[in-house]
Design an enzyme around this catalytic site. Sequence first.
Site, PDB file in Angstrom:
ATOM      1  CB  SER A   1      -1.604  -5.956  -4.988  1.00 45.24           C
ATOM      2  OG  SER A   1      -2.042  -4.651  -4.669  1.00 45.24           O
TER       3      SER A   1
ATOM      4  CE1 TYR B   1       1.866  -5.729  -0.734  1.00 46.49           C
ATOM      5  CE2 TYR B   1       0.975  -4.154  -2.308  1.00 46.49           C
ATOM      6  CZ  TYR B   1       0.824  -5.284  -1.534  1.00 46.49           C
ATOM      7  OH  TYR B   1      -0.363  -5.971  -1.555  1.00 46.49           O
TER       8      TYR B   1
END
Length: 269
Positions: free
Chosen positions: A145, A158
């Site tokens: 990401s 995350y």
Amino acid sequence: MTGRLENSRALVTGAAQGIGLAVAERFLAEGASVLIADVNPDKGEGAAQALNDRYNGKAHFQLADVSDLRQLRALVQGCMNTLGGIDVLVNNAGITRPADILDITEEAYDRVLAVNLKAGVFATQFAAQAMIAQGTGGVVINMSSVNAVLTIPEILAYNLSKGAINQLTRNAAVALAPHRIRVCGIGPGTIMTELSRVTAASDESKVNVILSRTPMGRIGEPEEVASVAAFLASKDASYVTGETVYVDGGRLGLNYIVNHQTASGTSNG
């Protein structure tokens, strides 16, 4: 389609919807057989059936919680049994639990790291062992990401997991190169998944914030991530390993806010 993955056997985790489903479909279109793995049985079975209607029964589904190593090992074995081997692994399954450093709980931290990182480590290990036994080499693709590099304080676990996924990609690429196994990563920016449609994309002010951080002036589509995955899985990327490709509309290169609004209030993107 070019059929770049003809006769390849691929396992894609977290593939009942969103980016994972788009990757599975693109692989099928490129000639691969695909085992879809997901924790949601209804969506997983439905996705596999829908794909089979278009791709002649080459999609299969196996229920698995990738954070459970027994289920993860069984998933790789299931790919071997169902497809006859494994040539490509896509570690796509991922979750988040909103919390910053002041609020994160042990349960939330452990759950996110188990699904996003531990599963990637051991799926790579199990798949690589199978690829080595086959003697055919292979490809591992880790879904990272932009938040592996950038940071949003409210999704601490995350962010940590995706940063570690990038290091997993580099480490495993070096370790597995002698076995002709390439390991690559993909780092999406904001992508129009089912989750995005009911969260950020449903609120105009949130969309404008996203666009202000995206030079291309639009939200990406799952298929745009899938096309990069198909390239990395193919022989076209035969000299690419250890790298993470960012599919983010230019977001990582931006150090200021872009105004994509015209005088009429519509986006230029």
